[in-house]
Write a protein that holds these residues in place. Sequence first.
Motif, PDB file in Angstrom:
ATOM      1  N   SER A  13       0.835  -1.209   0.000  1.00  0.00           N
ATOM      2  CA  SER A  13       0.000   0.000   0.000  1.00  0.00           C
ATOM      3  C   SER A  13       0.873   1.265   0.000  1.00  0.00           C
ATOM      4  O   SER A  13       0.591   2.228  -0.721  1.00  0.00           O
ATOM      5  CB  SER A  13      -0.926  -0.012   1.218  1.00  0.00           C
ATOM      6  OG  SER A  13      -1.704   1.154   1.252  1.00  0.00           O
ATOM      7  N   ASP A 137      -9.643   3.666  -1.309  1.00  0.00           N
ATOM      8  CA  ASP A 137      -8.588   2.661  -1.277  1.00  0.00           C
ATOM      9  C   ASP A 137      -7.403   3.106  -2.145  1.00  0.00           C
ATOM     10  O   ASP A 137      -7.595   3.659  -3.234  1.00  0.00           O
ATOM     11  CB  ASP A 137      -9.149   1.326  -1.796  1.00  0.00           C
ATOM     12  CG  ASP A 137      -8.090   0.244  -1.809  1.00  0.00           C
ATOM     13  OD1 ASP A 137      -7.773  -0.253  -0.727  1.00  0.00           O
ATOM     14  OD2 ASP A 137      -7.591  -0.080  -2.906  1.00  0.00           O
ATOM     15  N   ASP A 138      -6.181   2.859  -1.675  1.00  0.00           N
ATOM     16  CA  ASP A 138      -4.980   3.324  -2.394  1.00  0.00           C
ATOM     17  C   ASP A 138      -4.893   2.753  -3.814  1.00  0.00           C
ATOM     18  O   ASP A 138      -4.498   3.443  -4.754  1.00  0.00           O
ATOM     19  CB  ASP A 138      -3.718   2.948  -1.606  1.00  0.00           C
ATOM     20  CG  ASP A 138      -3.543   3.811  -0.383  1.00  0.00           C
ATOM     21  OD1 ASP A 138      -4.079   4.935  -0.381  1.00  0.00           O
ATOM     22  OD2 ASP A 138      -2.881   3.376   0.572  1.00  0.00           O
ATOM     23  N   LYS A 139      -5.267   1.472  -3.962  1.00  0.00           N
ATOM     24  CA  LYS A 139      -5.175   0.860  -5.290  1.00  0.00           C
ATOM     25  C   LYS A 139      -6.209   1.461  -6.253  1.00  0.00           C
ATOM     26  O   LYS A 139      -5.902   1.744  -7.410  1.00  0.00           O
ATOM     27  CB  LYS A 139      -5.359  -0.654  -5.180  1.00  0.00           C
ATOM     28  CG  LYS A 139      -4.189  -1.337  -4.498  1.00  0.00           C
ATOM     29  CD  LYS A 139      -4.352  -2.837  -4.474  1.00  0.00           C
ATOM     30  CE  LYS A 139      -3.136  -3.480  -3.786  1.00  0.00           C
ATOM     31  NZ  LYS A 139      -3.271  -4.950  -3.693  1.00  0.00           N
ATOM     32  N   ASN A 140      -7.427   1.641  -5.774  1.00  0.00           N
ATOM     33  CA  ASN A 140      -8.459   2.248  -6.629  1.00  0.00           C
ATOM     34  C   ASN A 140      -8.067   3.669  -7.021  1.00  0.00           C
ATOM     35  O   ASN A 140      -8.278   4.089  -8.172  1.00  0.00           O
ATOM     36  CB  ASN A 140      -9.807   2.261  -5.904  1.00  0.00           C
ATOM     37  CG  ASN A 140     -10.372   0.877  -5.720  1.00  0.00           C
ATOM     38  OD1 ASN A 140      -9.956  -0.066  -6.399  1.00  0.00           O
ATOM     39  ND2 ASN A 140     -11.311   0.725  -4.806  1.00  0.00           N
TER      40      ASN A 140
END
Length: 301
Positions: A13, A137-140
């Motif tokens: 993350s 969310d970090d990925k989104n």
Amino acid sequence: MAVLAALPLVLSSYQTSIATQVLIFSVLAMSIDILAGYAGRTSVGHGAIFGVSTYVAIYWTSSIGGDLWVGVALGILAAAALSAVFGLLAVRTSGVYFLLLTLALGMIVWGVCLRWTGITGGENGLRGIGRPDFIADDKNFYYAVLIVVSLSTFVMWRFVHSPFGLALRGIRDSESRMRSLGYNVPLHVFLAFLMSGLFAGIAGALYMLFNNFVSPSTVELSQSVSGLLMAVTGGVGTLFGSFVGAAAIIVLENVVSSFTARWPTILGLTFVLIMIFAPEGVVGRARVLLARWGSRRSLEG
């Protein structure tokens, strides 16, 4: 592109947030490269344009209570308006005078942000309201930023390879000859500045969503210099070199600073070595080496 899309699948993350930061600052570096690499005008005022977008978006959402996406749009518009003002004042200068004028204009913006405490919060800055749930969310959020950065890169690439972009290169190489051919040099430089400021504003709006905080340090000179160094490290006039430059500087900052407090010294030495051994930048040097290799192959063939 496939590599960039796959990064969140293999990174932690924290590392994904670093990659997101690299993408955002790549847009800032490319916006500076439009002027420095294609119009022959080096600006050190783009940190102010970048930061104003962040300020306006956060002020609209946190202090007024407005809609987040309206704030983002207003931030980008404010950056474009500020770049228009900068462009009108700097359009008839070049060389060191252009650099000094953009420096002075950026310092004025920094002073306003520092002293207009009722609006900007002064040294305490402003805190935003956070990201919407679908990009919390970090990925989104990384993928959302990647889409925006990809579109911005394509538009900037088309811009510098259009007939207008070719005219800018002509102005960079010989301003007097372009004037004699009937080109309106100040108008071309002004439109290039406006385009450049628009994308610096997009980077600033993305930074608002990423950092959720803005202070005078966001608009200060070091922000402009950092963006310029990213463009130079990657290779001025290469556009895509900004990704390499932003990655090199941001990764170096985060990795080296975890080992020593004297990381700025190491960063400075790295810049010195790049300027000595690859003055064209990393991507520019790679192009030169590939061209030499291709010429040698053709001679041998």
